[in-house]
Design a protein around this motif. Sequence first.
Motif, PDB file in Angstrom:
ATOM      1  N   HIS A 146      55.842  22.978  30.688  1.00  0.00           N
ATOM      2  CA  HIS A 146      54.670  22.208  31.267  1.00  0.00           C
ATOM      3  C   HIS A 146      53.193  20.888  30.448  1.00  0.00           C
ATOM      4  CE1 HIS A 146      53.827  19.503  34.330  1.00  0.00           C
ATOM      5  NE2 HIS A 146      52.109  19.844  35.039  1.00  0.00           N
ATOM      6  N   PHE A 147      52.908  22.629  30.031  1.00  0.00           N
ATOM      7  CA  PHE A 147      51.991  22.444  29.367  1.00  0.00           C
ATOM      8  C   PHE A 147      51.963  22.527  27.407  1.00  0.00           C
ATOM      9  CE2 PHE A 147      50.038  24.279  33.727  1.00  0.00           C
ATOM     10  CZ  PHE A 147      49.228  23.214  33.761  1.00  0.00           C
ATOM     11  N   GLY A 148      52.678  22.786  27.234  1.00  0.00           N
ATOM     12  CA  GLY A 148      53.226  22.702  25.837  1.00  0.00           C
ATOM     13  C   GLY A 148      53.048  23.961  25.365  1.00  0.00           C
ATOM     14  N   GLU A 149      51.673  25.029  25.967  1.00  0.00           N
ATOM     15  CA  GLU A 149      50.907  26.333  25.400  1.00  0.00           C
ATOM     16  C   GLU A 149      50.387  26.585  26.572  1.00  0.00           C
ATOM     17  OE1 GLU A 149      49.981  28.374  23.215  1.00  0.00           O
ATOM     18  OE2 GLU A 149      48.983  27.116  21.634  1.00  0.00           O
ATOM     19  N   VAL A 150      50.625  28.750  25.910  1.00  0.00           N
ATOM     20  CA  VAL A 150      49.549  29.015  27.529  1.00  0.00           C
ATOM     21  C   VAL A 150      48.459  29.282  27.011  1.00  0.00           C
ATOM     22  CG1 VAL A 150      50.195  31.267  28.785  1.00  0.00           C
ATOM     23  CG2 VAL A 150      52.391  30.072  27.889  1.00  0.00           C
ATOM     24  N   ARG A 151      48.293  29.744  25.959  1.00  0.00           N
ATOM     25  CA  ARG A 151      47.154  29.547  25.581  1.00  0.00           C
ATOM     26  C   ARG A 151      46.229  29.389  26.194  1.00  0.00           C
ATOM     27  NH1 ARG A 151      45.536  33.279  22.307  1.00  0.00           N
ATOM     28  NH2 ARG A 151      46.856  34.114  21.277  1.00  0.00           N
ATOM     29  N   GLY A 152      44.661  29.682  26.750  1.00  0.00           N
ATOM     30  CA  GLY A 152      43.890  28.987  27.821  1.00  0.00           C
ATOM     31  C   GLY A 152      44.024  28.683  28.930  1.00  0.00           C
ATOM     32  N   LEU A 153      44.604  28.839  28.978  1.00  0.00           N
ATOM     33  CA  LEU A 153      45.259  28.322  30.585  1.00  0.00           C
ATOM     34  C   LEU A 153      44.849  29.565  31.714  1.00  0.00           C
ATOM     35  CD1 LEU A 153      49.149  26.793  30.028  1.00  0.00           C
ATOM     36  CD2 LEU A 153      46.836  25.671  30.229  1.00  0.00           C
ATOM     37  N   THR A 154      44.804  29.267  33.203  1.00  0.00           N
ATOM     38  CA  THR A 154      44.353  29.919  33.773  1.00  0.00           C
ATOM     39  C   THR A 154      45.388  30.226  35.064  1.00  0.00           C
ATOM     40  OG1 THR A 154      41.778  29.933  33.575  1.00  0.00           O
ATOM     41  CG2 THR A 154      42.417  30.331  35.762  1.00  0.00           C
ATOM     42  N   VAL A 155      45.700  31.335  35.179  1.00  0.00           N
ATOM     43  CA  VAL A 155      46.348  31.299  36.004  1.00  0.00           C
ATOM     44  C   VAL A 155      46.436  31.960  36.947  1.00  0.00           C
ATOM     45  CG1 VAL A 155      49.733  32.003  36.496  1.00  0.00           C
ATOM     46  CG2 VAL A 155      48.528  31.090  33.879  1.00  0.00           C
ATOM     47  N   ALA A 156      46.358  31.916  38.650  1.00  0.00           N
ATOM     48  CA  ALA A 156      45.575  32.862  39.712  1.00  0.00           C
ATOM     49  C   ALA A 156      47.457  32.807  40.692  1.00  0.00           C
ATOM     50  CB  ALA A 156      44.927  31.764  40.872  1.00  0.00           C
ATOM     51  N   MET A 157      47.519  34.124  40.577  1.00  0.00           N
ATOM     52  CA  MET A 157      48.477  34.307  41.280  1.00  0.00           C
ATOM     53  C   MET A 157      47.867  35.169  43.190  1.00  0.00           C
ATOM     54  SD  MET A 157      51.183  36.869  38.788  1.00  0.00           S
ATOM     55  CE  MET A 157      49.619  37.107  37.750  1.00  0.00           C
ATOM     56  N   ILE A 158      48.548  34.765  44.369  1.00  0.00           N
ATOM     57  CA  ILE A 158      47.786  34.146  45.153  1.00  0.00           C
ATOM     58  C   ILE A 158      48.944  35.446  46.412  1.00  0.00           C
ATOM     59  CG2 ILE A 158      47.286  33.365  47.564  1.00  0.00           C
ATOM     60  CD1 ILE A 158      46.058  31.046  45.966  1.00  0.00           C
ATOM     61  N   GLY A 159      47.753  36.570  47.214  1.00  0.00           N
ATOM     62  CA  GLY A 159      49.803  36.935  47.966  1.00  0.00           C
ATOM     63  C   GLY A 159      49.299  38.812  47.781  1.00  0.00           C
ATOM     64  N   ASP A 160      50.748  39.190  48.305  1.00  0.00           N
ATOM     65  CA  ASP A 160      50.561  40.442  47.818  1.00  0.00           C
ATOM     66  C   ASP A 160      50.972  41.727  46.954  1.00  0.00           C
ATOM     67  OD1 ASP A 160      51.894  42.719  48.840  1.00  0.00           O
ATOM     68  OD2 ASP A 160      54.058  41.983  50.006  1.00  0.00           O
ATOM     69  N   ILE A 161      50.314  41.560  46.041  1.00  0.00           N
ATOM     70  CA  ILE A 161      50.332  41.648  44.108  1.00  0.00           C
ATOM     71  C   ILE A 161      50.396  43.025  44.564  1.00  0.00           C
ATOM     72  CG2 ILE A 161      48.437  41.933  42.376  1.00  0.00           C
ATOM     73  CD1 ILE A 161      48.350  39.125  42.725  1.00  0.00           C
ATOM     74  N   ARG A 162      50.365  44.074  45.920  1.00  0.00           N
ATOM     75  CA  ARG A 162      50.461  45.288  45.394  1.00  0.00           C
ATOM     76  C   ARG A 162      51.538  45.167  45.290  1.00  0.00           C
ATOM     77  NH1 ARG A 162      48.315  48.674  50.411  1.00  0.00           N
ATOM     78  NH2 ARG A 162      49.683  50.056  50.528  1.00  0.00           N
ATOM     79  N   HIS A 163      52.872  44.827  46.257  1.00  0.00           N
ATOM     80  CA  HIS A 163      54.254  44.722  46.045  1.00  0.00           C
ATOM     81  C   HIS A 163      54.644  43.863  45.093  1.00  0.00           C
ATOM     82  CE1 HIS A 163      52.616  46.161  49.945  1.00  0.00           C
ATOM     83  NE2 HIS A 163      53.425  47.662  49.896  1.00  0.00           N
ATOM     84  N   SER A 164      54.768  43.678  44.363  1.00  0.00           N
ATOM     85  CA  SER A 164      55.193  42.168  43.307  1.00  0.00           C
ATOM     86  C   SER A 164      54.767  42.866  42.071  1.00  0.00           C
ATOM     87  CB  SER A 164      54.099  41.293  43.164  1.00  0.00           C
ATOM     88  OG  SER A 164      54.835  40.666  42.851  1.00  0.00           O
TER      89      SER A 164
END
Length: 301
Positions: free
Chosen positions: A150-168
Amino acid sequence: MKGTIAGMNRHLLGLKEIDANDILSILDRAAYWEQASRRSDVLEGKFVANLFFEKSTRTRFSFEIAERRLGAVPLAFSAEISSVGKGESVYDTLKTFEALGVDAAVVRLPWSGLLADIAGRIRYPIVNAGDGVNEHPTQALLDIYTIRRHFGEVRGLTVAMIGDIRHSRVARSNLWGLTKLGAKVLFCAPPNMRAAELAEFAPYVPIEEALRADVVMALRVQFERHEGRLVQSPEEYRSAYGLTEERVSAMAPHAIVMHPGPVNRNVEIDDAVVEHPRSKIFAQMAAGVPVRMAVLERALA
Ligand code: CP
Protein backbone atom coordinates in the motif's frame (compact mmCIF):
# COMPACT_ATOMS: atom_id res chain seq x y z
CA MET A 1 22.32 -18.71 7.01
CA LYS A 2 19.92 -17.32 9.65
CA GLY A 3 16.77 -19.36 10.26
CA THR A 4 18.71 -22.50 9.46
CA ILE A 5 19.24 -25.17 12.08
CA ALA A 6 22.60 -26.96 11.88
CA GLY A 7 22.92 -25.76 8.28
CA MET A 8 20.34 -28.33 7.20
CA ASN A 9 16.88 -27.00 7.70
CA ARG A 10 15.30 -23.76 6.69
CA HIS A 11 12.91 -23.53 9.59
CA LEU A 12 10.82 -20.39 9.98
CA LEU A 13 10.00 -20.24 13.68
CA GLY A 14 9.66 -16.50 14.15
CA LEU A 15 10.58 -13.05 12.86
CA LYS A 16 12.63 -12.38 15.99
CA GLU A 17 15.29 -14.79 14.71
CA ILE A 18 15.60 -13.69 11.08
CA ASP A 19 17.12 -10.51 9.74
CA ALA A 20 15.71 -7.67 7.65
CA ASN A 21 17.28 -8.96 4.43
CA ASP A 22 15.68 -12.36 4.90
CA ILE A 23 12.29 -10.70 5.51
CA LEU A 24 12.67 -8.48 2.45
CA SER A 25 13.64 -11.39 0.22
CA ILE A 26 10.47 -13.25 1.30
CA LEU A 27 8.37 -10.14 0.57
CA ASP A 28 10.00 -9.66 -2.85
CA ARG A 29 9.48 -13.27 -3.74
CA ALA A 30 5.83 -13.06 -2.59
CA ALA A 31 5.36 -10.14 -4.98
CA TYR A 32 6.65 -12.39 -7.78
CA TRP A 33 4.19 -15.15 -6.84
CA GLU A 34 1.32 -12.69 -6.55
CA GLN A 35 1.64 -11.57 -10.16
CA ALA A 36 -1.20 -13.18 -12.13
CA SER A 37 -1.56 -15.78 -9.36
CA ARG A 38 1.53 -17.61 -10.63
CA ARG A 39 1.86 -21.37 -10.34
CA SER A 40 4.95 -23.54 -10.59
CA ASP A 41 6.19 -27.09 -10.26
CA VAL A 42 9.16 -25.97 -8.16
CA LEU A 43 8.04 -28.20 -5.26
CA GLU A 44 6.74 -31.04 -7.39
CA GLY A 45 6.77 -34.33 -5.51
CA LYS A 46 7.45 -32.71 -2.12
CA PHE A 47 5.16 -33.75 0.74
CA VAL A 48 4.17 -31.00 3.15
CA ALA A 49 2.36 -32.01 6.35
CA ASN A 50 -0.03 -29.38 7.68
CA LEU A 51 -0.06 -30.18 11.39
CA PHE A 52 -2.66 -28.00 13.08
CA PHE A 53 -3.10 -28.77 16.76
CA GLU A 54 -5.27 -25.67 17.09
CA LYS A 55 -8.14 -24.32 14.99
CA SER A 56 -7.46 -22.31 11.83
CA THR A 57 -9.17 -21.22 8.63
CA ARG A 58 -6.98 -18.58 6.95
CA THR A 59 -3.55 -19.98 7.75
CA ARG A 60 -4.38 -23.61 7.11
CA PHE A 61 -6.11 -23.16 3.78
CA SER A 62 -3.80 -20.48 2.42
CA PHE A 63 -0.87 -22.82 3.14
CA GLU A 64 -2.67 -25.63 1.34
CA ILE A 65 -3.38 -23.43 -1.69
CA ALA A 66 0.23 -22.22 -1.65
CA GLU A 67 1.50 -25.81 -1.53
CA ARG A 68 -0.72 -26.86 -4.44
CA ARG A 69 0.28 -23.81 -6.49
CA LEU A 70 3.92 -24.85 -6.10
CA GLY A 71 3.24 -28.45 -7.08
CA ALA A 72 3.70 -29.92 -3.58
CA VAL A 73 1.46 -32.57 -2.05
CA PRO A 74 -0.33 -31.26 1.07
CA LEU A 75 -1.02 -33.76 3.82
CA ALA A 76 -3.99 -32.74 5.96
CA PHE A 77 -3.85 -33.62 9.62
CA SER A 78 -6.49 -33.24 12.25
CA ALA A 79 -5.46 -33.65 15.88
CA GLU A 80 -9.01 -34.84 16.70
CA ILE A 81 -8.80 -37.93 14.48
CA SER A 82 -5.07 -38.64 14.79
CA SER A 83 -3.16 -40.71 17.34
CA VAL A 84 -2.86 -37.53 19.42
CA GLY A 85 -6.23 -38.71 20.73
CA LYS A 86 -4.43 -41.84 22.02
CA GLY A 87 -1.92 -39.70 23.88
CA GLU A 88 0.82 -39.36 21.23
CA SER A 89 2.90 -36.23 21.88
CA VAL A 90 3.59 -33.38 19.45
CA TYR A 91 7.23 -34.47 19.24
CA ASP A 92 6.32 -38.08 18.45
CA THR A 93 3.83 -36.88 15.85
CA LEU A 94 6.50 -34.79 14.12
CA LYS A 95 9.03 -37.68 14.36
CA THR A 96 6.40 -39.96 12.80
CA PHE A 97 6.10 -37.65 9.82
CA GLU A 98 9.90 -37.59 9.60
CA ALA A 99 9.90 -41.40 9.42
CA LEU A 100 7.18 -41.29 6.77
CA GLY A 101 9.44 -39.08 4.66
CA VAL A 102 7.70 -35.71 4.58
CA ASP A 103 9.78 -32.88 3.18
CA ALA A 104 8.43 -30.10 5.43
CA ALA A 105 5.75 -29.38 7.99
CA VAL A 106 3.59 -26.39 8.78
CA VAL A 107 2.79 -26.55 12.49
CA ARG A 108 0.31 -24.69 14.69
CA LEU A 109 0.35 -25.26 18.44
CA PRO A 110 -1.64 -23.79 21.31
CA TRP A 111 1.55 -23.65 23.44
CA SER A 112 4.50 -21.23 23.37
CA GLY A 113 8.08 -22.44 23.30
CA LEU A 114 7.57 -26.11 22.48
CA LEU A 115 8.02 -25.70 18.73
CA ALA A 116 11.53 -24.23 18.97
CA ASP A 117 12.54 -27.07 21.26
CA ILE A 118 11.19 -29.72 18.88
CA ALA A 119 12.53 -28.05 15.73
CA GLY A 120 16.09 -28.59 16.92
CA ARG A 121 15.46 -32.34 16.88
CA ILE A 122 13.62 -32.64 13.55
CA ARG A 123 15.43 -33.09 10.23
CA TYR A 124 12.91 -31.47 7.87
CA PRO A 125 12.09 -27.74 7.76
CA ILE A 126 9.30 -26.54 10.04
CA VAL A 127 7.21 -23.45 9.42
CA ASN A 128 5.52 -21.97 12.47
CA ALA A 129 1.83 -21.39 11.74
CA GLY A 130 1.32 -19.86 15.20
CA ASP A 131 2.61 -21.19 18.53
CA GLY A 132 0.71 -20.11 21.61
CA VAL A 133 1.27 -16.43 22.30
CA ASN A 134 4.85 -16.60 20.99
CA GLU A 135 4.91 -15.92 17.23
CA HIS A 136 2.85 -16.14 14.03
CA PRO A 137 5.55 -15.24 11.52
CA THR A 138 3.65 -15.84 8.29
CA GLN A 139 0.74 -13.69 9.52
CA ALA A 140 3.14 -10.83 10.24
CA LEU A 141 4.85 -11.33 6.87
CA LEU A 142 1.53 -11.02 5.07
CA ASP A 143 0.63 -8.00 7.20
CA ILE A 144 3.93 -6.33 6.38
CA TYR A 145 3.53 -7.32 2.73
CA THR A 146 0.11 -5.60 2.70
CA ILE A 147 1.54 -2.47 4.34
CA ARG A 148 4.48 -2.34 1.93
CA ARG A 149 2.21 -2.91 -1.05
CA HIS A 150 0.00 0.00 0.00
CA PHE A 151 2.67 2.53 1.05
CA GLY A 152 5.56 1.31 -1.12
CA GLU A 153 7.91 1.34 1.90
CA VAL A 154 7.74 0.25 5.54
CA ARG A 155 10.58 2.40 6.88
CA GLY A 156 9.33 5.57 8.55
CA LEU A 157 5.74 4.41 9.04
CA THR A 158 4.01 4.27 12.41
CA VAL A 159 1.95 1.14 13.05
CA ALA A 160 -0.41 1.08 16.04
CA MET A 161 -1.74 -2.23 17.32
CA ILE A 162 -4.84 -1.90 19.48
CA GLY A 163 -6.23 -4.60 21.73
CA ASP A 164 -5.26 -7.87 23.31
CA ILE A 165 -1.46 -7.52 23.01
CA ARG A 166 -0.82 -9.89 25.91
CA HIS A 167 -2.36 -12.90 24.15
CA SER A 168 -1.32 -11.96 20.61
CA ARG A 169 1.39 -13.86 18.75
CA VAL A 170 0.52 -11.61 15.78
CA ALA A 171 1.48 -8.52 17.81
CA ARG A 172 4.83 -10.08 18.72
CA SER A 173 5.75 -11.18 15.19
CA ASN A 174 4.67 -7.82 13.75
CA LEU A 175 6.68 -6.00 16.41
CA TRP A 176 9.87 -7.88 15.48
CA GLY A 177 9.31 -7.71 11.73
CA LEU A 178 8.16 -4.10 11.50
CA THR A 179 10.90 -2.69 13.71
CA LYS A 180 13.56 -4.59 11.74
CA LEU A 181 12.26 -2.88 8.59
CA GLY A 182 12.39 0.58 10.19
CA ALA A 183 8.76 1.15 11.25
CA LYS A 184 7.75 2.55 14.62
CA VAL A 185 5.33 0.35 16.57
CA LEU A 186 2.85 1.64 19.15
CA PHE A 187 0.67 -0.51 21.40
CA CYS A 188 -2.68 0.47 22.85
CA ALA A 189 -4.38 -1.90 25.29
CA PRO A 190 -6.30 -2.04 28.53
CA PRO A 191 -3.93 -2.66 31.46
CA ASN A 192 -4.98 -6.32 31.80
CA MET A 193 -4.20 -7.01 28.12
CA ARG A 194 -0.69 -5.54 28.10
CA ALA A 195 2.49 -7.58 27.75
CA ALA A 196 4.90 -6.02 30.23
CA GLU A 197 7.92 -7.70 28.61
CA LEU A 198 7.27 -5.87 25.31
CA ALA A 199 7.03 -2.37 26.79
CA GLU A 200 10.76 -1.72 26.20
CA PHE A 201 10.27 -2.28 22.45
CA ALA A 202 7.01 -0.37 21.85
CA PRO A 203 5.30 2.22 24.06
CA TYR A 204 1.70 1.86 25.22
CA VAL A 205 -0.24 4.93 24.14
CA PRO A 206 -3.83 6.21 24.59
CA ILE A 207 -6.23 5.38 21.78
CA GLU A 208 -6.28 8.99 20.54
CA GLU A 209 -2.55 8.71 19.81
CA ALA A 210 -2.89 5.24 18.26
CA LEU A 211 -5.46 6.64 15.83
CA ARG A 212 -2.84 9.10 14.49
CA ALA A 213 -0.72 6.21 13.11
CA ASP A 214 -0.33 5.40 9.41
CA VAL A 215 -1.57 1.87 10.06
CA VAL A 216 -4.15 1.09 12.74
CA MET A 217 -4.35 -2.63 13.39
CA ALA A 218 -7.11 -3.93 15.64
CA LEU A 219 -6.36 -7.23 17.34
CA ARG A 220 -8.87 -9.90 18.21
CA VAL A 221 -9.91 -10.13 21.83
CA GLN A 222 -8.75 -13.70 22.44
CA PHE A 223 -11.50 -14.73 24.80
CA GLU A 224 -10.47 -18.41 24.54
CA ARG A 225 -7.00 -17.65 26.01
CA HIS A 226 -8.28 -15.56 28.93
CA GLU A 227 -7.97 -17.00 32.38
CA GLY A 228 -10.77 -15.28 34.24
CA ARG A 229 -12.81 -12.38 32.98
CA LEU A 230 -10.63 -9.69 31.38
CA VAL A 231 -13.50 -7.95 29.58
CA GLN A 232 -16.54 -6.85 31.59
CA SER A 233 -18.70 -6.83 28.47
CA PRO A 234 -18.20 -6.61 24.68
CA GLU A 235 -19.99 -3.23 24.74
CA GLU A 236 -17.64 -1.85 27.37
CA TYR A 237 -14.58 -3.03 25.38
CA ARG A 238 -15.97 -1.57 22.14
CA SER A 239 -16.62 1.74 23.81
CA ALA A 240 -13.03 2.04 25.11
CA TYR A 241 -10.96 0.29 22.41
CA GLY A 242 -13.22 -0.71 19.50
CA LEU A 243 -12.42 0.50 16.00
CA THR A 244 -15.73 2.25 15.34
CA GLU A 245 -16.64 4.30 12.26
CA GLU A 246 -16.31 7.42 14.38
CA ARG A 247 -12.75 6.48 15.36
CA VAL A 248 -11.86 5.62 11.76
CA SER A 249 -13.05 9.07 10.68
CA ALA A 250 -10.59 10.55 13.22
CA MET A 251 -7.65 8.76 11.52
CA ALA A 252 -5.31 10.57 9.11
CA PRO A 253 -6.72 10.69 5.54
CA HIS A 254 -3.97 8.39 4.20
CA ALA A 255 -4.14 5.85 7.07
CA ILE A 256 -5.35 2.26 6.68
CA VAL A 257 -7.16 -0.22 8.92
CA MET A 258 -5.97 -3.79 9.41
CA HIS A 259 -6.96 -6.86 11.44
CA PRO A 260 -5.38 -10.34 11.23
CA GLY A 261 -8.73 -12.12 11.56
CA PRO A 262 -10.86 -13.81 12.62
CA VAL A 263 -12.76 -10.73 13.78
CA ASN A 264 -15.14 -10.30 16.69
CA ARG A 265 -17.47 -7.97 14.83
CA ASN A 266 -18.71 -5.05 16.95
CA VAL A 267 -16.25 -5.84 19.73
CA GLU A 268 -12.72 -4.81 18.60
CA ILE A 269 -13.90 -3.66 15.16
CA ASP A 270 -17.29 -2.55 13.91
CA ASP A 271 -19.17 -4.32 11.16
CA ALA A 272 -19.02 -1.20 8.98
CA VAL A 273 -15.22 -0.92 9.43
CA VAL A 274 -14.44 -4.52 8.38
CA GLU A 275 -15.51 -3.72 4.82
CA HIS A 276 -14.75 0.00 4.98
CA PRO A 277 -12.87 1.52 1.98
CA ARG A 278 -9.85 1.97 4.29
CA SER A 279 -9.90 -1.64 5.45
CA LYS A 280 -7.16 -3.95 4.18
CA ILE A 281 -8.52 -7.00 5.98
CA PHE A 282 -9.40 -8.97 2.86
CA ALA A 283 -6.21 -7.84 1.10
CA GLN A 284 -4.32 -9.27 4.09
CA MET A 285 -6.06 -12.62 3.63
CA ALA A 286 -5.34 -12.61 -0.10
CA ALA A 287 -1.66 -11.89 0.56
CA GLY A 288 -1.51 -15.07 2.63
CA VAL A 289 -1.17 -17.27 -0.43
CA PRO A 290 1.80 -15.59 -2.22
CA VAL A 291 3.57 -14.91 1.08
CA ARG A 292 3.24 -18.56 2.11
CA MET A 293 4.40 -19.65 -1.34
CA ALA A 294 7.56 -17.62 -0.76
CA VAL A 295 8.00 -19.12 2.71
CA LEU A 296 7.57 -22.68 1.44
CA GLU A 297 9.97 -22.04 -1.39
CA ARG A 298 12.50 -20.66 1.12
CA ALA A 299 12.07 -23.80 3.20
CA LEU A 300 12.25 -26.34 0.41
CA ALA A 301 13.29 -25.22 -3.02
N1 CP B 1 -5.10 -14.98 11.25
C1 CP B 1 -5.15 -16.31 11.48
O1 CP B 1 -4.17 -16.94 11.90
O2 CP B 1 -6.36 -16.89 11.17
P1 CP B 1 -6.66 -18.43 11.38
O3 CP B 1 -6.62 -18.72 12.84
O4 CP B 1 -8.04 -18.64 10.79
O5 CP B 1 -5.63 -19.23 10.64
